[in-house]
Write a protein that holds these residues in place. Structure first.
Motif, PDB file in Angstrom:
ATOM      1  N   THR A 233       0.824  -1.216   0.000  1.00  0.00           N
ATOM      2  CA  THR A 233       0.000   0.000   0.000  1.00  0.00           C
ATOM      3  C   THR A 233       0.854   1.259   0.000  1.00  0.00           C
TER       4      THR A 233
ATOM      5  N   GLY B 174      -2.527   2.204  -4.438  1.00  0.00           N
ATOM      6  CA  GLY B 174      -3.653   2.713  -3.677  1.00  0.00           C
ATOM      7  C   GLY B 174      -4.621   1.643  -3.226  1.00  0.00           C
ATOM      8  N   LYS B 175      -4.789   0.610  -4.057  1.00  0.00           N
ATOM      9  CA  LYS B 175      -5.696  -0.485  -3.729  1.00  0.00           C
ATOM     10  C   LYS B 175      -4.980  -1.806  -3.939  1.00  0.00           C
TER      11      LYS B 175
ATOM     12  N   ARG C 180     -10.087  -2.431   7.247  1.00  0.00           N
ATOM     13  CA  ARG C 180      -9.309  -1.776   6.191  1.00  0.00           C
ATOM     14  C   ARG C 180     -10.169  -1.606   4.945  1.00  0.00           C
ATOM     15  N   ASN C 181     -10.081  -0.444   4.330  1.00  0.00           N
ATOM     16  CA  ASN C 181     -10.773  -0.204   3.072  1.00  0.00           C
ATOM     17  C   ASN C 181      -9.832  -0.198   1.874  1.00  0.00           C
ATOM     18  N   ASP C 182      -8.533  -0.175   2.136  1.00  0.00           N
ATOM     19  CA  ASP C 182      -7.560  -0.118   1.046  1.00  0.00           C
ATOM     20  C   ASP C 182      -7.051  -1.494   0.648  1.00  0.00           C
TER      21      ASP C 182
END
Length: 337
Positions: A181, A185-186, A207-209
């Motif tokens: 990361t 970004g993803k 976590r959203n990433d």
């Protein structure tokens, strides 16, 4: 495609653990890594040692107090009880309320959740360099290499942010994903070990990433039991694709296709794979029925995503086809790249 491995990863040599009320030989043995390492050499994969990236990438994923505990826990246990007894926890805090104890036996129960995570004289070096292999692979992929395989042993996907579990101490795949990361970004983490990656779920829950997709046998009736059901999605970026016990190869490939579609929809820019060969029909811990040609097809579909790729070794035990399945997957993956 390069492979990363350090011989110090062989230093963890647990003797036994308790399963279904009985003591049995521990299945997570150094020979697992030796068989795969030798297969890599025979098939022309360059094998390189990891650089020492230090503790910061590990502490970015794991509770620093947990990391500190592991560094000298075995020596403290031996100082208290002498040689002979197995260094496994015999006291547990239930739901982990209360204060962390100072006594080594209480601390082992706090940080080690089951009897499969025996501490040995070589455990610290082995788990440290297992994590460094995953970090090295992620560093190289972040730097532009298309794909790198980390022969991480001991494995890691059952290790939680603050506890060892299921043969695992440091969550090598999550450490690698977090490391990526810094460049992408993803990131997606795809888990194709036959067991629930309960440690990865614990770490990635909020976590959203990092998108986590796992294929595994039904935790209602198969270890690790306590996480991995389809409705457990964290903040929305965790997906558990549950396989019935005995699922055949076609069912596993269909489930894989579903996971890959979700990774595409997430918009992942890089991919980490928790690579378990315990999906094999003849694995000692077998629950589903994948064969060498199935592993090769899984590799082709995963590599076909076209994403920068870090492969991190998880399960796969001393069954007759371990090296054959590893060869099938890794050579097929290399052929696509």
């Amino acid at each position: 495609m390069k492979a990363i491995f350090d011989p110090r990863q062989l230093d963890h040599a647990p003797e036994a653990y308790f399963r279904r009320g009985a003591t049995m030989p521990h299945p997570e043995q150094p020979r697992r890594a030796i068989l795969i390492r030798d297969m890599l050499a025979e098939n022309g994969f360059p094998i390189e040692p990891p650089r020492d990236h230090g503790l910061d990438p590990i502490r970015a994923v794991h509770d620093p107090d947990y990391v500190n505990f592991l560094q000298d826990a075995h020596a403290r246990f031996r100082a208290d009880v002498g040689e002979g007894p197995l260094a496994i926890p015999t006291a547990h805090p239930g739901p982990r309320r209360g204060q962390r104890p100072k006594d080594i036996h209480g601390q082992m129960g706090w940080w080690l959740t089951d009897t499969s995570t025996e501490l040995t004289a070589g455990t610290w070096d082995a788990i440290y360099w297992s994590a460094q292999s995953a970090i090295e692979a992620a560093t190289r992929v972040a730097g532009g290499e298309r794909a790198v395989y980390a022969l991480s042993r001991p494995p890691g996907h059952h290790a939680m942010a603050a506890a060892a579990n299921g043969f695992c101490f440091f969550n090598n795949a999550c450490i690698a994903a977090h490391h990526l990361t810094q460049r992408f970004g993803k990131v997606a983490l795809l888990d194709i070990d036959v067991h629930t990656g309960n440690g990865s779920l614990d770490i990635l829950w909020d976590r959203n990433d990092i998108f986590y997709a796992s294929l595994h046998a039904d935790p209602a009736v198969y270890p690790t039991f306590y996480l991995g059901h389809a409705d457990e999605t964290g903040t929305g970026t965790c997906r558990n694709i549950v396989l019935p016990l005995g699922a055949d190869q076609d069912m596993v490939l269909e489930a894989l296709d579903g996971a890959l579609a979700q990774i595409r929809n997430f918009g992942a820019e890089a991919l980490v794979v928790s690579l378990g060969f315990d999906m094999a029909a003849d694995d000692p811990l077998a629950a589903v029925q994948v064969h060498a040609d199935g592993f090769a097809e899984m590799a082709r579909r995963i590599a076909g995503l076209g994403l920068p790729l870090v492969l991190v070794q998880e399960g796969g035990y001393l069954g007759p086809s371990l090296a054959v399945n590893a060869q099938a997957f890794l050579t097929a993956c290399r052929d696509v790249l």
